[in-house]
Design a protein around this motif. Sequence first.
Motif, short mmCIF file in Angstrom:
data_model
loop_
_atom_site.label_atom_id
_atom_site.label_comp_id
_atom_site.label_asym_id
_atom_site.label_seq_id
_atom_site.Cartn_x
_atom_site.Cartn_y
_atom_site.Cartn_z
N GLU A 235 0.83 -1.21 0.00
CA GLU A 235 0.00 0.00 0.00
C GLU A 235 0.86 1.25 0.00
OE1 GLU A 235 -4.14 1.46 2.03
OE2 GLU A 235 -2.83 0.16 3.21
N ASP B 164 0.14 0.43 -4.22
CA ASP B 164 -0.75 -0.66 -4.61
C ASP B 164 -2.00 -0.62 -3.72
OD1 ASP B 164 -2.04 -2.97 -5.33
OD2 ASP B 164 -0.50 -4.33 -4.56
N THR B 165 -2.96 0.21 -4.11
CA THR B 165 -4.18 0.37 -3.31
C THR B 165 -5.42 -0.21 -3.99
OG1 THR B 165 -4.54 2.56 -4.29
CG2 THR B 165 -3.30 2.47 -2.21
N GLU B 166 -5.28 -0.61 -5.23
CA GLU B 166 -6.41 -1.12 -6.00
C GLU B 166 -7.00 -2.37 -5.35
OE1 GLU B 166 -9.19 -1.00 -8.96
OE2 GLU B 166 -7.56 0.44 -8.70
N GLY B 167 -8.30 -2.33 -5.08
CA GLY B 167 -9.01 -3.49 -4.57
C GLY B 167 -8.81 -3.79 -3.10
N ARG B 168 -8.12 -2.92 -2.37
CA ARG B 168 -7.87 -3.17 -0.95
C ARG B 168 -9.07 -2.72 -0.10
NH1 ARG B 168 -3.01 -4.94 0.26
NH2 ARG B 168 -1.46 -4.70 -1.39
#
Length: 198
Positions: A173, A177-181
Amino acid sequence: MPSEENRRITDVGTLKALAHPLRANLYRLLCVERVATASQLSEQVDEAVSLVSYHLRRLAGHGLIEEAEPQTGDGRERWWQPASDGVSIRDEDFRGEPGRAAAHLAATRLFHDQRADHYRRYLDERPTWAPEWNTASVDNESWMRLTPAELTALKQELEALLRRHDEQARAAEAAGDTEGREHVALYAYGFPFRVRPA
């Protein structure tokens, strides 16, 4: 900056400060959000800002939370964060004296009830989650015959596994990489029991 380690609660005063229904919820929310104001938290718990502020000050008075760096230019807002990465409350720290043991039992029951309510809320909201989230969700029962040493080893392995996944997710994160979290709660209980004769 919060400590990277869990704070071990050993005194009844701090345990009782945390074991209040609203304060326990506020503490959990701060652990999830990492930093928030009383106004932001009051919207999530549906309570008056003044009441939330009071309970946040009580948590801070016991060193469970602390003031955080302001996240906006509005100097009137007071920001809060957990003072550590979490807390640990161990049975062995509250044995021996009936009052201490009773406080520990009451706190444990409160935390369990809140966790059960949290899971029930997910079950009620399950139709609103995407199928992949419902498939990924965990609802598991295991029945084993273990010694105290084996259960302790299992607990330590689970804690290490959880820490590893949390650290990996936080690093991803932080790298963008925050997509779909989404926030994920994982509750695990491991305890002895006896089957009562029929």
